[in-house]
Design a protein around this motif. Sequence first.
Motif, PDB file in Angstrom:
ATOM      1  N   TYR A 190      33.870  40.995  45.512  1.00 24.40           N
ATOM      2  CA  TYR A 190      34.344  42.008  46.458  1.00 24.40           C
ATOM      3  C   TYR A 190      33.568  41.954  47.774  1.00 24.40           C
ATOM      4  CZ  TYR A 190      37.201  44.232  42.855  1.00 24.40           C
ATOM      5  OH  TYR A 190      38.149  44.495  41.919  1.00 24.40           O
ATOM      6  N   SER A 237      34.824  39.188  49.869  1.00 23.51           N
ATOM      7  CA  SER A 237      36.160  39.357  50.447  1.00 23.51           C
ATOM      8  C   SER A 237      36.239  40.564  51.375  1.00 23.51           C
ATOM      9  CB  SER A 237      37.212  39.432  49.349  1.00 23.51           C
ATOM     10  OG  SER A 237      36.883  40.431  48.424  1.00 23.51           O
ATOM     11  N   GLY A 238      35.180  41.386  51.404  1.00 29.24           N
ATOM     12  CA  GLY A 238      35.131  42.433  52.429  1.00 29.24           C
ATOM     13  C   GLY A 238      35.608  43.803  52.021  1.00 29.24           C
ATOM     14  N   ARG A 239      35.555  44.107  50.733  1.00 22.91           N
ATOM     15  CA  ARG A 239      35.994  45.418  50.288  1.00 22.91           C
ATOM     16  C   ARG A 239      35.003  46.491  50.738  1.00 22.91           C
ATOM     17  NH1 ARG A 239      38.742  46.293  45.080  1.00 22.91           N
ATOM     18  NH2 ARG A 239      38.774  48.509  44.658  1.00 22.91           N
ATOM     19  N   GLU A 260      36.061  41.428  59.315  1.00 21.17           N
ATOM     20  CA  GLU A 260      37.018  42.276  58.606  1.00 21.17           C
ATOM     21  C   GLU A 260      37.642  41.435  57.485  1.00 21.17           C
ATOM     22  OE1 GLU A 260      37.534  45.407  59.142  1.00 21.17           O
ATOM     23  OE2 GLU A 260      36.319  45.545  60.968  1.00 21.17           O
ATOM     24  N   PRO A 261      38.187  42.108  56.465  1.00 22.35           N
ATOM     25  CA  PRO A 261      38.786  41.348  55.356  1.00 22.35           C
ATOM     26  C   PRO A 261      39.827  40.338  55.823  1.00 22.35           C
ATOM     27  CG  PRO A 261      38.706  43.675  54.802  1.00 22.35           C
ATOM     28  CD  PRO A 261      38.237  43.560  56.220  1.00 22.35           C
ATOM     29  N   GLU A 262      40.684  40.743  56.814  1.00 21.93           N
ATOM     30  CA  GLU A 262      41.747  39.844  57.269  1.00 21.93           C
ATOM     31  C   GLU A 262      41.183  38.639  58.029  1.00 21.93           C
ATOM     32  OE1 GLU A 262      41.522  43.088  57.871  1.00 21.93           O
ATOM     33  OE2 GLU A 262      42.022  43.613  59.936  1.00 21.93           O
ATOM     34  N   LEU A 266      40.478  35.768  47.475  1.00 21.59           N
ATOM     35  CA  LEU A 266      40.057  36.346  46.198  1.00 21.59           C
ATOM     36  C   LEU A 266      41.276  36.560  45.314  1.00 21.59           C
ATOM     37  CD1 LEU A 266      38.071  37.836  44.249  1.00 21.59           C
ATOM     38  CD2 LEU A 266      38.568  39.922  45.542  1.00 21.59           C
ATOM     39  N   PHE A 272      42.477  38.562  42.488  1.00 28.14           N
ATOM     40  CA  PHE A 272      41.971  39.823  41.938  1.00 28.14           C
ATOM     41  C   PHE A 272      41.977  39.838  40.412  1.00 28.14           C
ATOM     42  CE2 PHE A 272      42.040  43.183  45.424  1.00 28.14           C
ATOM     43  CZ  PHE A 272      42.071  42.274  46.457  1.00 28.14           C
TER      44      PHE A 272
END
Lengths: 251, 425
Positions: free
Chosen positions: A47, A50-52, A73-75, A84, A86
């Motif tokens: 996580y 991936s930037g959660r 940022e996640p994007e 990721l 999930f």
Amino acid sequence: MLEIKNLHVSLEEEDKQILKGVNLTVEAGKVHAIMGPNGSGKSTLSYVLSGRDGYEVTDGTATLEGEDILEMEPEERAAAGIFLAFQYPVEIPGVGNMTFLRTAVNAQRKARGEEEMSASEFLKVVREKAKELKIDADMLKRPVNVGFSGGEKKRNEILQMAMLEPKMCILDETDSGLDVDAMKLVADGVNALRDEGRGFLVITHYQRLLDHIKPDVVHIMADGRIVKTGGPELALEVEHNGYADILAEVA
Amino acid sequence: MALPQIKQDAMEARIAALVMPQGGWAQAAREDALGRVRAMGLPGARDEYWKYTRPDTLVQPDAPNAALLETDETPVFGEVDRLKIVFVDGVFSAADSDDLAMEHVTIDRLADASDIHWAKDVYGVLEARGQTPVQRPLATLNTAFATDGVLIHVTGKAPKPISLIYRHESEASDAILHHVVKIDSGAELTLLENGPAAARFNKCMEVEIADGGTFHHVRAQGRDHERRAATAIFARLGEESVFKSFTLTANGVLTRNECVIELTGDNAVAHVAGACVGDGDFHHDDTVFITHDALNCESRQVFKKVLRNGATGVFQGKILVKEGAQKTDGYQISQSLLLDEDSQFLAKPELEIYADDVACSHGSTSGAIDEEGLFYLRSRGIEEGPATDLLTIAFLAEAVMEIEDESLQDEINGRVEAWLSRRRG
């Protein structure tokens, strides 16, 4: 490809340290596996990469091809090449799977300054890749992951991975909730993507998945650190003796 | 019981600002409505069904000014082959309208007051029936003072939709229109409505559907920021008839949409749906009352509201199942998506059931954007803005899907997408 140095992470909500100095380098073309008991910090690592939201990096760095990803940022991370898969793919009622896939593919292309994929080209590619993963037209039309079985959700993750062609694939317990046949199908999908230029980080509890996705390097994670690193034989050792022996050995 | 002085004064002041059209078949209904509205008074802030929505600006003698919106956007339904009828600030525009003639349909205007007309049996009749148990005085005021409207009689399957287009060109316009739709046995019509209409718009529509008749209604309420509207639909459904109405509301400082439906024939179906998107100074109220008075009828109410920057959404929805209306299938859902903490959603779902073999369900929720979903989309490379839009459109989808015609669904979704992307700038 992916380089993690001395990564310390705690939960934002409570003052709890989860990762306590992770060091890990995944080279392009290699598959690294991370195994470890529950609560060792495996999913947190995926996580954070991936930037959660909800995690605070208190020390250390993580770079993708030399670029700091922790500030992105996640994007932006996605466009840079992080993907990721999930553990629990999210259901998104009202958004068609196809619309979602195309929006994602084109958003990444746009972010990288590439030309967007035309509707017809996209359709051709997605049909081809879906077929290999035994994803039928109906699944492509339905809302994202809504009403999908556990196996369908995981195959859908791999389809996204295939369409987005990331540089660094992180698979978070992709084997959870899968029967043997479904696992084989997912593993085949992953193996088809193995490539000189692509790195893999496969997080799993069990050795089974690694029978199908053969790792180059296996890491054992415990209490927020990587405590042991070895070849594929390390996974077999875990399978036979559990984690207790290894943990006792490094303690 | 005599009206309180304050209500009486407010009503007389409002009536004094209006002129009742004289003569013709509607005269008796107008006089009757005037008597009724005098007896009930206009809505006040203390009325039970106005406690979430302030009626003052809808009731005051003059319409508050509403600035005109400069836009080069093509109006909605542009791609639809339809018969266009245009009203500018409540005044019929022959120049902008199509020829009012179509196979299986006769279209007249309320303003052409002949002595005899079929609409006499409907005009003010359904509106008056809809006054119990809850009074709707603005609709009664409308019956008394409406200056124009269309009278549509459908005798077969209409070859294309009728499209009512309401333009707003005067900042102080105060329009009152009253339409009557009569669908004969087995006949079918799709009615489209769009446009901001006026600075203040009071619209009433009565819809009488005979056995086996079908009525589809898709409406997009215009996006002039400062306009106000109070609209009411009164429908009566015969056996095996179908009534489906959908409304998209984007902006407007104040909108009150009432819908009063009576299912009087067995196996009839009534669906009412609404999607609204509001930003800032926006108050939107859906007030629905569905009465089941026959066997095996189905009703659905699906309302979705997206609210931000202090916008307010109201839903008051009731299902009344009368004694003997067995096998009723009633469904009601009202949901809001609150994009920040300043916005609010007020809901009052009501069920009143006097039959013992019925299935009625209702639900009402308020929520924020699903963070899990948002992260999932962003982790695939979709930026936060477009990802939020995607989830917002998905939230509204259940209401938009109530529109049967897919091309009309697309028209509505296109509006929502445009609205959302404008908000993002």
